[in-house]
Design a protein around this motif. Structure first.
Motif, PDB file in Angstrom:
ATOM      1  N   VAL A 110      19.756  26.943 -77.266  1.00  0.00           N
ATOM      2  CA  VAL A 110      19.333  27.721 -78.259  1.00  0.00           C
ATOM      3  C   VAL A 110      19.724  29.212 -78.160  1.00  0.00           C
ATOM      4  N   VAL A 111      19.723  29.598 -76.736  1.00  0.00           N
ATOM      5  CA  VAL A 111      20.119  31.032 -76.436  1.00  0.00           C
ATOM      6  C   VAL A 111      21.357  31.303 -76.632  1.00  0.00           C
ATOM      7  N   ALA A 112      22.317  30.084 -76.309  1.00  0.00           N
ATOM      8  CA  ALA A 112      23.772  30.337 -76.334  1.00  0.00           C
ATOM      9  C   ALA A 112      24.303  30.134 -77.952  1.00  0.00           C
ATOM     10  N   LYS A 113      23.709  29.249 -78.747  1.00  0.00           N
ATOM     11  CA  LYS A 113      24.159  29.100 -79.862  1.00  0.00           C
ATOM     12  C   LYS A 113      23.463  29.607 -81.106  1.00  0.00           C
ATOM     13  N   LEU A 114      22.307  29.757 -80.983  1.00  0.00           N
ATOM     14  CA  LEU A 114      21.298  30.077 -82.048  1.00  0.00           C
ATOM     15  C   LEU A 114      20.780  31.445 -82.033  1.00  0.00           C
ATOM     16  N   GLU A 115      20.533  32.068 -80.917  1.00  0.00           N
ATOM     17  CA  GLU A 115      19.792  33.376 -81.196  1.00  0.00           C
ATOM     18  C   GLU A 115      20.626  34.509 -81.777  1.00  0.00           C
ATOM     19  N   HIS A 116      20.375  35.117 -82.234  1.00  0.00           N
ATOM     20  CA  HIS A 116      20.942  36.306 -83.214  1.00  0.00           C
ATOM     21  C   HIS A 116      21.942  35.749 -84.173  1.00  0.00           C
ATOM     22  N   HIS A 117      21.556  34.489 -84.708  1.00  0.00           N
ATOM     23  CA  HIS A 117      22.263  33.827 -85.614  1.00  0.00           C
ATOM     24  C   HIS A 117      21.047  33.197 -86.828  1.00  0.00           C
ATOM     25  N   ARG A 118      21.790  32.991 -87.807  1.00  0.00           N
ATOM     26  CA  ARG A 118      20.721  32.664 -89.122  1.00  0.00           C
ATOM     27  C   ARG A 118      20.331  31.067 -88.553  1.00  0.00           C
ATOM     28  N   PRO A 119      18.841  30.850 -88.958  1.00  0.00           N
ATOM     29  CA  PRO A 119      18.243  29.451 -88.855  1.00  0.00           C
ATOM     30  C   PRO A 119      19.092  28.593 -89.102  1.00  0.00           C
ATOM     31  N   ILE A 120      18.853  27.341 -88.532  1.00  0.00           N
ATOM     32  CA  ILE A 120      19.450  26.143 -88.931  1.00  0.00           C
ATOM     33  C   ILE A 120      18.517  25.171 -89.764  1.00  0.00           C
ATOM     34  N   GLU A 121      18.674  24.766 -90.740  1.00  0.00           N
ATOM     35  CA  GLU A 121      17.715  24.173 -91.699  1.00  0.00           C
ATOM     36  C   GLU A 121      18.109  22.473 -91.215  1.00  0.00           C
ATOM     37  N   ILE A 122      17.132  22.053 -90.851  1.00  0.00           N
ATOM     38  CA  ILE A 122      17.085  20.519 -90.170  1.00  0.00           C
ATOM     39  C   ILE A 122      16.422  19.649 -91.457  1.00  0.00           C
ATOM     40  N   VAL A 123      15.370  20.105 -92.142  1.00  0.00           N
ATOM     41  CA  VAL A 123      14.892  19.355 -93.190  1.00  0.00           C
ATOM     42  C   VAL A 123      14.490  20.414 -94.282  1.00  0.00           C
ATOM     43  N   GLY A 124      15.526  20.785 -95.028  1.00  0.00           N
ATOM     44  CA  GLY A 124      15.226  21.808 -95.986  1.00  0.00           C
ATOM     45  C   GLY A 124      14.521  23.063 -95.293  1.00  0.00           C
ATOM     46  N   ASP A 125      13.561  23.362 -96.251  1.00  0.00           N
ATOM     47  CA  ASP A 125      12.611  24.725 -95.814  1.00  0.00           C
ATOM     48  C   ASP A 125      11.315  24.131 -94.898  1.00  0.00           C
ATOM     49  N   TRP A 126      11.408  22.686 -94.790  1.00  0.00           N
ATOM     50  CA  TRP A 126      10.404  22.141 -94.136  1.00  0.00           C
ATOM     51  C   TRP A 126      10.187  22.258 -92.428  1.00  0.00           C
ATOM     52  N   LEU A 127      11.472  22.113 -91.960  1.00  0.00           N
ATOM     53  CA  LEU A 127      11.783  22.284 -90.465  1.00  0.00           C
ATOM     54  C   LEU A 127      13.106  22.950 -90.452  1.00  0.00           C
ATOM     55  N   LYS A 128      12.980  23.959 -89.273  1.00  0.00           N
ATOM     56  CA  LYS A 128      14.288  24.872 -89.161  1.00  0.00           C
ATOM     57  C   LYS A 128      14.198  25.027 -87.633  1.00  0.00           C
ATOM     58  N   PHE A 129      15.431  25.184 -86.957  1.00  0.00           N
ATOM     59  CA  PHE A 129      15.622  25.614 -85.738  1.00  0.00           C
ATOM     60  C   PHE A 129      16.048  27.210 -85.790  1.00  0.00           C
ATOM     61  N   GLU A 130      14.914  27.966 -85.375  1.00  0.00           N
ATOM     62  CA  GLU A 130      15.104  29.369 -85.363  1.00  0.00           C
ATOM     63  C   GLU A 130      14.826  30.026 -84.039  1.00  0.00           C
ATOM     64  N   ALA A 131      15.628  30.552 -83.217  1.00  0.00           N
ATOM     65  CA  ALA A 131      15.201  31.208 -81.854  1.00  0.00           C
ATOM     66  C   ALA A 131      14.354  32.427 -82.126  1.00  0.00           C
ATOM     67  N   ILE A 132      13.267  32.200 -81.347  1.00  0.00           N
ATOM     68  CA  ILE A 132      12.225  33.369 -81.365  1.00  0.00           C
ATOM     69  C   ILE A 132      11.910  33.393 -79.875  1.00  0.00           C
ATOM     70  N   ARG A 133      11.541  34.801 -79.415  1.00  0.00           N
ATOM     71  CA  ARG A 133      11.134  35.069 -78.034  1.00  0.00           C
ATOM     72  C   ARG A 133       9.339  35.416 -78.108  1.00  0.00           C
ATOM     73  N   ASN A 134       8.759  34.601 -77.468  1.00  0.00           N
ATOM     74  CA  ASN A 134       7.264  34.612 -77.385  1.00  0.00           C
ATOM     75  C   ASN A 134       6.765  35.025 -76.234  1.00  0.00           C
ATOM     76  N   ALA A 135       5.953  36.168 -76.117  1.00  0.00           N
ATOM     77  CA  ALA A 135       5.399  36.566 -74.852  1.00  0.00           C
ATOM     78  C   ALA A 135       4.055  36.076 -74.407  1.00  0.00           C
ATOM     79  N   GLY A 136       3.498  35.313 -75.727  1.00  0.00           N
ATOM     80  CA  GLY A 136       2.384  34.779 -75.618  1.00  0.00           C
ATOM     81  C   GLY A 136       2.156  33.301 -75.145  1.00  0.00           C
ATOM     82  N   ALA A 137       1.137  32.676 -75.525  1.00  0.00           N
ATOM     83  CA  ALA A 137       0.784  31.319 -75.110  1.00  0.00           C
ATOM     84  C   ALA A 137       1.650  30.429 -76.090  1.00  0.00           C
ATOM     85  N   ALA A 138       1.376  29.048 -76.041  1.00  0.00           N
ATOM     86  CA  ALA A 138       1.849  28.006 -76.816  1.00  0.00           C
ATOM     87  C   ALA A 138       1.726  28.530 -78.286  1.00  0.00           C
TER      88      ALA A 138
END
Length: 210
Positions: free
Chosen positions: A75-103
């Motif tokens: 994800v860091v190598a291929k997806l970060e700073h790029h447009r999200p990848i749609e897996i199932v239309g708008d219902w499921l995407k791969f989108e790189a986000i950095r999270n400083a919190g919990a799950a």
């Protein structure tokens, strides 16, 4: 004569003095073994299942951790700073986000606290492994351990600093928080533990009724 043979027994009869039960305690020369040797033979069938359950725990943890680590590297190598990848239309995407919190992005102001909690979970699981005889518990704890290690690795090695690192999330369902495979492993392990506890199954394999 028949009565005497029935009482004394032969090597092939249950009452034989040289049967399996007696051979576990007595040596071939008729002398008693040390008590420790007898206890070791009695404990051997119990120790081996526990070791197998612990092996399952760490195998599941290693698999979950490796899967999470590889996915985050991709994800860091291929997806970060790029447009999200749609897996199932708008219902499921791969989108790189950095999270400083919990799950699922909760509690971003308490990164260090969540790091300490993750480390504590790992210690607790390691202690529980000492009395682990249940296969379902081994799988559940393995999922928790692998997930905790996956997110803890991010906390330690990713920016902005040690114990304050932001976790890489990338699974983005519609109308839901973004998460990663480590979060999924933790949730699945937690649900399994709740189900096992509800059924009264303890980590040592005993079943109790409330």
């Amino acid at each position: 004569m028949a009565e005497a043979e029935r009482i004394i027994g032969t090597p092939d009869t249950p009452g034989a003095g040289t049967g399996p039960e007696q051979r576990d305690v007595h040596g071939t020369d008729g002398t008693d073994r040390a008590d420790g040797a007898g206890r070791a033979d009695a404990d051997a069938p119990v120790v081996r299942p526990r070791r197998r359950r612990v092996a399952v725990l760490f195998a599941v943890a290693a698999f979950a951790y490796a899967l999470d680590l590889v996915s985050k590297l991709l994800v860091v190598a291929k997806l970060e700073h790029h447009r999200p990848i749609e897996i199932v239309g708008d219902w499921l995407k791969f989108e790189a986000i950095r999270n400083a919190g919990a799950a699922f992005g909760f509690g971003e102001a308490f990164t260090v606290i969540f790091t300490v909690i993750a480390a504590a979970v790992i210690v607790v699981i390691a202690r529980l492994a000492r009395k682990l005889y249940s296969l379902p518990w081994a799988i559940a704890l393995g999922l928790l351990l692998g997930g905790a290690l996956g997110n803890l690795t991010d906390r330690i090695f990713r920016s902005p600093g040690v114990f304050e690192g932001a976790v890489v999330d990338f699974i983005a369902p519609k109308h839901f928080a973004v998460f990663n495979l480590a979060d999924s492993a933790i949730v699945c392990g937690g649900i399994l533990i709740v189900l096992l506890s509800f059924r009264g199954l303890d980590p040592d394999g005993t079943v109790h009724k409330d």
